[in-house]
Every structure is written in C-alpha cells, then in structure tokens.
Design an enzyme around this catalytic site. Structure first.
Site, short mmCIF file in Angstrom:
data_model
loop_
_atom_site.label_atom_id
_atom_site.label_comp_id
_atom_site.label_asym_id
_atom_site.label_seq_id
_atom_site.Cartn_x
_atom_site.Cartn_y
_atom_site.Cartn_z
CD GLU A 15 37.10 7.51 -88.06
OE1 GLU A 15 37.97 8.16 -88.29
OE2 GLU A 15 37.23 6.24 -88.44
CG ASN A 52 47.88 12.02 -87.12
OD1 ASN A 52 47.35 10.97 -87.68
ND2 ASN A 52 47.37 13.21 -86.86
CB CYS A 102 43.15 15.91 -87.23
SG CYS A 102 42.96 14.46 -86.74
CD GLU A 131 39.45 12.91 -88.71
OE1 GLU A 131 39.58 14.33 -88.81
OE2 GLU A 131 40.26 12.50 -88.23
#
Ligand code: ADP
Length: 496
Positions: A466, A154, A286, A252
């Site tokens: 991150e 994505n 996400c 993640e």
C-alpha cells in the site's frame, strides 16, 4: 447526557437508512457507557445498492482526466487540514488512542490525500522502442472499476485514506466498509470527500459488521478489487472468497515486529524506541514492537530500565494531554490480551511488570490494561511469536547478531523490524537478512511514511504494497499499447 447522533450509509451521493433498519452503537473505550453515535447495521441489500451506485458512477469517473480527479483530492486534503483538530478529537473518543497520536492518524490521511492528488499529474507509464520499424509502444494505466475496501479500527482515518485515495486517482469508484468500532472517523472522511465535490457514487460508505456487510462486499460480482486490512483469520476467508473469481486482492494482516538491540547500541535511544514502539497506541498497531531481542552484554540493564519506563507510563483518557497510553479498543481485545498474559506465565516467561487490567479510579470505566513486560522469553513461546495486539512486549536474550536475525525471522509474519547499533556493518547485514517489508535503523518498528511502500513479507500479506506509487500498481491495470504506422502487416518475433 444528550441522545447520541444517528448516522446513515452513503451511496450514490445520498445518505440512506439501512434497508433492515438495524443499528449498532459506537462506544468510547475509555468510558464504555459513553455512546458516541448510532450507526447502520447494514446487510447484503445495502451492499448491493452501494456496489450498483459505484458501478454506475464508474462509467463517468473513469473518463474524468486524472488531474481533475486530483483537484478534488487536493480540496479534500485542505479540508482535512483545516479540520484536523476536531477530527482527531472524534477519533480519540471512539478509538482511545491519545490525542497526539490521533492527530498523527489524521495527518497520515492528509499526507496520503495530497500525495495521491499529485499523482493525478503523473500516473506515469512507459514509452519504449519496438523491435519492428514504424511501430510505437507504450503502457498506460487503466482503472479496474469498483473497489471494495474493508478497514480495521486501529487507524480509523489513515487506513481508509490509504485505500480510497489511490483507488480514486486511478479512476476507480469505491465502497468502504469501515470497522464497527470506529465508524465516526470513516463518516468524517467521507463527509469531507462529499464536500470536496466528488460526483455521486464515486465513494460509497456502508457501515456494519464484518460477516453481515463485509462478506457480501467481498463476494459481490460487481467488485473488481478488494483491499483488506485486519486479522489473518478474516484475511484467509476473504482470500478464499476472492479466489473463486480470481478477484484482485490486497491483504495487510498481522505482524510480530522485532527490535534488535545490539551490544553497541545507544541504550537511551533504544529504550525510547522500545517504549514508543511497544506501548504507543497501547500496542494496537500492526507495526507495534512486540518483541525485543537484546544482546546479553546489555540485556540486564536494558530490561531493568525498560520495566521502570513501562511501569511509569500514565494510562487514561487520551484527551488528557498528560496521558501516554489509552485503552484497548473493546472488551474482546482486553480478554485476548489477558489470555496471552496467562499463556506467557504458563510458558515460564518472567513477568516483570503489568500483567493485569488497570482499574484504579476512572480507568475502571474503560478497557485499560497495564503496560506489560515479559523477560527471558524463548523464541518458541506463543507470546514470542503470535500477535497479541496489546501493550505486552516479550524480551528475548541473544548472543550475537546472527542469532538475533534467526530469532527475528522465526515467525510467520514479516511486517516490520529494526536494529539499534552504531556499527554500519551490523546495520547493513540486518537490512539485507531480516525478512520484513519495512526495516529501520536506530528507530522503532513504527513510523511509516506515505510515500514509501507499506506492507509485509510472509503471512503478513499477499505480496502487494500500500501507499507510495506501489499502491497505484494495485489499483490499476497495465494496458500495453502497440501502434503500427508502417501500413503493412508486421509480425513480432517473426519478421526480424
Ligand atoms: P480486527 O481483529 O482488527 O478487528 P478483523 O479482521 O476482525 O480485525 O476486522 C477487520 C475488518 O474486517 C473489519 O472492518 C471487520 O468488520 C471486517 N470483517 C470481519 N469479518 C469479516 C468477513 N467475514 N468478511 C469481510 N469482512 C470482515
């Protein structure tokens, strides 16, 4: 139509065929018959070779001064900037997101690369006092070694960059296994790193399917750290594979992000945010705003206006500048969205728009799904707490802020949340009480910037972050150093 280009893996500074010679096709989700390239369908042997190349390169790369490593990243960031438009077009063709968003994805890679290049002159540790005389204490960052990076489709360039750049600046070498649906953007990124002067073996690229190429990378004894972004199901497997050897792991995964719209919200602003948050990237982020909890005082007006906006969004090929929503990534994703819409109907949510595949004209050639709004959702409904990853939003009524927060927190995930209100007290209470790693006031749940920590609470991840300097903590080991210049044995905690 010309025959599609054939691409290779990259290991030890050389472009290489996969050992078994198998391949897969990269298709355009807006026009599924269009083949964009043929990529290696790699297996365990290729992964072993890539990890060996990375391990060899690690011996020298770890000794290159970090500012010098940073200079190479600066060069990569400049090349990415110069080629941004072409890279974004490639991305729209393979992933489907509209060109404006693809440019944003490349820009995120540029931002991350510049940011981590700058870290080459910082990578700060601590110097501190000692409890003993004539003794000096400091902490320094050391590289881990070889990092295995597994990325989703994505954000085809941004997410590989989020992982590669901090890993490299800390002195690690990497093996990247990008998503099988978007290999071209990963290839473009690695080509640019190669052109920027990275020594052979510092970055290695192995294309292929998850179980065939991703799984051996995760399990490789030569890999010291794994960073994975993707689904919870695969993340769980990855975690179990890493647990055996206590491998360092950054996960993640999912989200069920929420916007709270309070009774005093600027509704025009909240609608702009909801439409962008729910339907941008066709909901395949996400951080997508997949739940909207709306105060009953504005519920009816908000819902009616949201439906009008959703129904008027223009679907199509993302290269067309008038298009607002692109296709879903592939047929499996389309089927998953269709399945959830059926579940929503069975659960008794009120389907107000969309709820079907979009097939008019050219849309029939791709994986398009009409923007979909379900209203009167109950928090316990599956569509209101499971991640759908498509252009489907669940609107849930609430009576007051406390109830809204309870609904918001009643999911397994904890990535992103937001509140629309003009009341500073409500905004701060929501900031304190919402269980998410990212929180916005008067903005939707998407829009993270690279110099802030990115990641989530609860089952979104495993506690790491991150981006920002938080990424440096994942990609380096702290070494605490004590230098005793007293010329005698001094015992901490004893000779006090
Ligand atoms: P998504 O649903 O977003 O495609 P996945 O979790 O299926 O998410 O995939 C994310 C990444 O993980 C992709 O690069 C995929 O190839 C990889 N992957 C899938 N299965 C495995 C596995 N068993 N081990 C390691 N990587 C995997």
């Amino acid at each position: 139509m010309n025959a599609p280009a054939v691409y290779q893996n990259y290991m030890g500074g050389r472009w290489a065929e996969p050992s078994e010679g198998a391949t897969f096709e990269n298709l355009n989700p807006a026009a599924c018959h269009e083949r964009l390239g043929i990529f290696p369908r790699s297996g365990a042997k290729d992964v072993v070779a890539a990890v060996a190349a990375a391990a060899e390169a690690s011996k020298t790369w770890r000794l290159v001064p970090a500012p010098k490593r940073g200079e190479i990243l600066f060069c990569a960031a400049q090349l990415l900037t110069a080629r941004k438009e072409e890279l974004a077009r490639d991305m729209t063709r393979e992933m489907g997101k509209v060109l404006e968003e693809a440019r944003g994805d490349v820009q995120e890679a540029i931002d991350m690369t510049f940011y981590m290049a700058g870290e080459g002159r910082r990578l700060f540790g601590q110097t501190t006092t000692s409890e003993l005389p004539n003794k000096f204490c400091m902490s320094v960052r050391s590289p881990i070694g070889v990092c295995g990076l597994i990325t989703p489709w994505n954000f085809p360039m941004a997410i590989p960059a989020w992982k590669i750049m901090p890993a490299l600046i800390c002195g690690n070498t990497v093996v990247l296994k990008p998503a099988e649906d978007t290999p071209l953007s990963a290839w473009n990124l690695v080509k640019i790193l190669e052109a920027s002067g990275l020594p052979p073996g510092v970055v290695n690229l192995v294309f292929g399917y998850g179980p065939e190429a991703g799984a051996p990378l995760v399990r490789s004894p030569g890999v010291g750290a794994v960073s994975f972004t993707g689904s919870c199901e695969v993340g769980r497997d990855v975690a179990q594979a890493c647990a055996g050897s206590f491998k360092r792991l950054c996960l993640e995964m999912g989200g069920k992000n929420v916007i709270l719209v309070m009774e005093d919200a600027n509704l025009d602003l909240a609608l702009d945010g909801a439409v962008w948050g729910a339907f941008g990237t066709a909901g395949q982020r996400c951080t997508a705003s997949s739940r909207i909890v709306v105060h009953k005082a504005v519920y009816r007006e908000f819902t009616e206006r949201l439906v009008r906006r959703a129904a008027s969004l223009k679907l199509g090929n993302g290269l067309d500048p008038s298009v607002q929503v692109g296709p879903l990534i592939n047929e499996a994703q389309l089927r998953a969205v269709e399945g959830y819409v059926e579940i929503g109907k069975t659960e008794g949510a009120r389907l107000l728009c969309g709820g079907h595949r979009a097939t008019e004209g050219e849309l029939g050639r791709g994986w398009f799904y009409a923007p979909t709004v379900f209203a009167d959702c109950e928090p316990g409904m599956r569509i209101a707490h499971e991640e759908i990853f498509g252009p489907v939003v669940s609107v849930i009524p609430c009576n007051h802020l406390d109830q809204a927060i309870e609904i918001a927190n009643g999911v397994l995930y904890g990535l992103s949340s937001s509140i629309y209100t003009r009341d500073v007290n409500k905004a701060f209470r929501a900031m304190r009480d919402l269980e998410t790693g990212i929180f916005y006031v008067n903005a939707p749940t998407i829009g993270a910037e690279t110099h802030l920590p990115f990641g989530g609470m609860k089952q979104t991840g495993n506690g790491h972050r991150e981006a920002s300097t938080a990424a440096l903590d994942f990609y380096s080991e702290w070494k605490s150093v004590y230098i005793d210049y007293s010329d005698r044995l001094q015992r901490a905690q004893i000779d006090t």
